[in-house]
Design a protein around this motif. Structure first.
Motif, PDB file in Angstrom:
ATOM      1  N   SER A 133     125.697  16.172  66.301  1.00  0.00           N
ATOM      2  CA  SER A 133     127.127  15.831  66.283  1.00  0.00           C
ATOM      3  C   SER A 133     127.829  16.623  65.190  1.00  0.00           C
ATOM      4  N   GLN A 137     133.482  19.879  57.315  1.00  0.00           N
ATOM      5  CA  GLN A 137     132.722  19.799  58.560  1.00  0.00           C
ATOM      6  C   GLN A 137     131.281  19.432  58.237  1.00  0.00           C
ATOM      7  N   VAL A 152     135.164  14.139  66.189  1.00  0.00           N
ATOM      8  CA  VAL A 152     133.714  14.256  66.418  1.00  0.00           C
ATOM      9  C   VAL A 152     133.462  14.933  67.751  1.00  0.00           C
ATOM     10  N   TYR A 199     131.114  16.614  62.933  1.00  0.00           N
ATOM     11  CA  TYR A 199     132.265  15.856  62.442  1.00  0.00           C
ATOM     12  C   TYR A 199     133.166  16.807  61.668  1.00  0.00           C
ATOM     13  N   LYS A 218     130.215  15.530  70.156  1.00  0.00           N
ATOM     14  CA  LYS A 218     128.828  15.185  70.425  1.00  0.00           C
ATOM     15  C   LYS A 218     128.168  16.278  71.266  1.00  0.00           C
ATOM     16  N   ALA A 227     141.646   9.016  64.455  1.00  0.00           N
ATOM     17  CA  ALA A 227     140.220   9.031  64.761  1.00  0.00           C
ATOM     18  C   ALA A 227     140.019   8.449  66.150  1.00  0.00           C
ATOM     19  N   TYR A 254     139.818  12.271  61.638  1.00  0.00           N
ATOM     20  CA  TYR A 254     138.394  12.424  61.942  1.00  0.00           C
ATOM     21  C   TYR A 254     138.216  12.865  63.395  1.00  0.00           C
ATOM     22  N   VAL A 306     131.206   8.780  57.496  1.00  0.00           N
ATOM     23  CA  VAL A 306     130.559   9.726  58.417  1.00  0.00           C
ATOM     24  C   VAL A 306     129.049   9.801  58.240  1.00  0.00           C
ATOM     25  N   TYR A 360     134.360   5.807  68.128  1.00  0.00           N
ATOM     26  CA  TYR A 360     133.388   6.141  67.084  1.00  0.00           C
ATOM     27  C   TYR A 360     133.790   5.660  65.691  1.00  0.00           C
TER      28      TYR A 360
END
Length: 417
Positions: free
Chosen positions: A380, A412, A303, A382, A305, A228, A301, A395, A232
């Protein structure tokens, strides 16, 4: 031959350059090709230059001077003699930049972008090469634009593999230390092109494929590939081993440590990729190679943005069929909107997209002629590979979930903060 790639964070200042030299002395430098990115946030600084250029802003010259000042300070910190040749070479790069800005007639933003931002890599490699030579690591500086040939899709160029293979095979000196630039190439007219943001990793893979390299090592300010992004997520863990297949999945979904296009050429020739720390270069880091899919086998994980969630529904409540979806995707392709998630029902169609080239409003206006269009900006996305029951808590807390999609291995979630 081994390929080493050092990113901008590794050469952001004089201490960083000195550390890269130290890394090379520790891990070995014979029969190595080193690829180096622009120093620190230089690409961002050049983007400000481009903005000022197109806006005809009086701040144009001061923004160029900021980049000059930054690189000159690094030179002064590295070299005692201000008469050293490297000062003149760096200055000549800036003279070339200013000549381009004075003489350019093209209104094409993407073309201008590539001609200007590419100076970041030319400057960084010039400085590092000179510092290595000054300290006994004699090396061969290479202008990568003579080797990596591409089409003229500026800012996201496609490699001409046949021409590139011939040039690299003919010109790379083995049994020596070579230094060249990441991220950039050149088209048939010898105009500079770039391979997409973070494309230096891809440059390393291109050279590795063409040379048949022993390995590629990407040197980072993290101990390897983590499960990850620590910006974040708390308690990010090191992944010791990732298979090519799993790494390609992670890259596709946007894992920031590995560029999406980097892995395919390496996988074709089964060239191992190592992600290691330039802070602790003797640690094992992460290996991307044949073997276990994921070690340890834990959730990963990712992410993204600044995404857009676009939802389309038919104006007359008719089904959204294959011909509609085909038309929508053709429009996305034409306007370079990257699709990261798709979900559809009988009368609606939702996509999470990335608008890198700021074309969304034009596309929205075209779609509004045939569909009811709703969208959320700045969402966002994820993506959780190998998800478990803790995902919701990690999350979804304190966020509005706009869309969720689950398959066997991947979840997702699109959220609004």
């Amino acid at each position: 031959m081994k390929i080493f790639k050092f990113g901008g964070a590794s050469v952001k200042d004089a201490d960083g350059v000195k550390n890269v030299l130290n890394v090379m002395q520790q891990v070995g430098h014979e029969n190595v090709l080193v690829i180096i990115s622009a120093m620190g946030k230089t690409t961002n600084a050049f983007e400000e230059v481009i903005k000022n250029y197109f806006e005809k802003s009086p701040a144009l010259q001061s923004s160029i001077q900021e980049v000059k000042k930054y690189h000159n300070q690094i030179l002064l910190d590295l070299f005692d003699d201000e008469e050293h040749d490297v000062f003149y070479t760096v200055n000549s790069h800036f003279e070339d930049l200013e000549y381009f800005i004075r003489s350019n007639k093209s209104p094409n933003y993407n073309f201008v972008y590539d001609q200007i931002v590419s100076f970041g890599e030319l400057l960084s490699t010039t400085i590092v090469s000179a510092y290595f030579n000054e300290n006994g690591l004699y090396n061969n500086w290479i202008d990568v634009r003579n080797l990596i040939k591409t089409d003229n899709t500026y800012r996201d160029a496609n490699v001409d593999w046949e021409a590139t293979q011939k040039r690299i095979t003919k010109n790379i000196k083995k049994n020596t230390l070579n230094i060249t630039q990441g991220f950039i190439g050149a088209d048939d007219n010898n105009f500079t092109t770039t391979l997409g943001r973070e494309g230096s990793d891809y440059s390393a893979a291109i050279f590795a494929y063409c040379i048949g390299a022993e390995s590629v090592t990407i040197w980072k300010d993290v101990p390897g590939v983590l499960n990850a992004d620590p910006r974040y997520f708390e308690n990010a863990l090191l992944l010791n081993q990732i298979s090519y297949r799993e790494a390609i999945e992670l890259a596709f979904y946007g894992a920031s440590v590995i560029h999406p296009k980097t892995l395919q050429p390496l996988q074709k020739k089964e060239i191992p990729l190592y992600v290691k720390s330039f802070i602790n270069p003797l640690l094992a880091g992460t290996s991307v190679s044949r073997g276990a899919d994921l070690e340890p086998h834990i959730p990963c994980y990712i992410v993204k943005k600044g995404q857009l969630l676009l939802s389309l529904s038919s104006l007359d409540f008719s089904f959204i069929m294959e011909e509609h979806i085909s038309e929508i995707f053709a429009l996305f392709h034409q306007h370079k909107l990257k699709v990261n998630l798709i979900q559809n029902s009988a009368i609606s169609f939702s996509v999470c997209i990335e608008d890198k080239f700021n074309n969304f409003m034009e596309v929205k206006n075209i779609l509004a002629k045939k569909f009811k269009v709703t969208f959320n900006e700045n969402v966002s996305l994820y993506t959780i590979r190998h998800f478990d029951e803790n995902v919701k808590e990690i999350v979804e807390n304190n966020k509005t979930v706009l869309l969720k999609q689950i398959s066997r291995e991947t979840m997702q979630i699109v959220t609004k903060e």
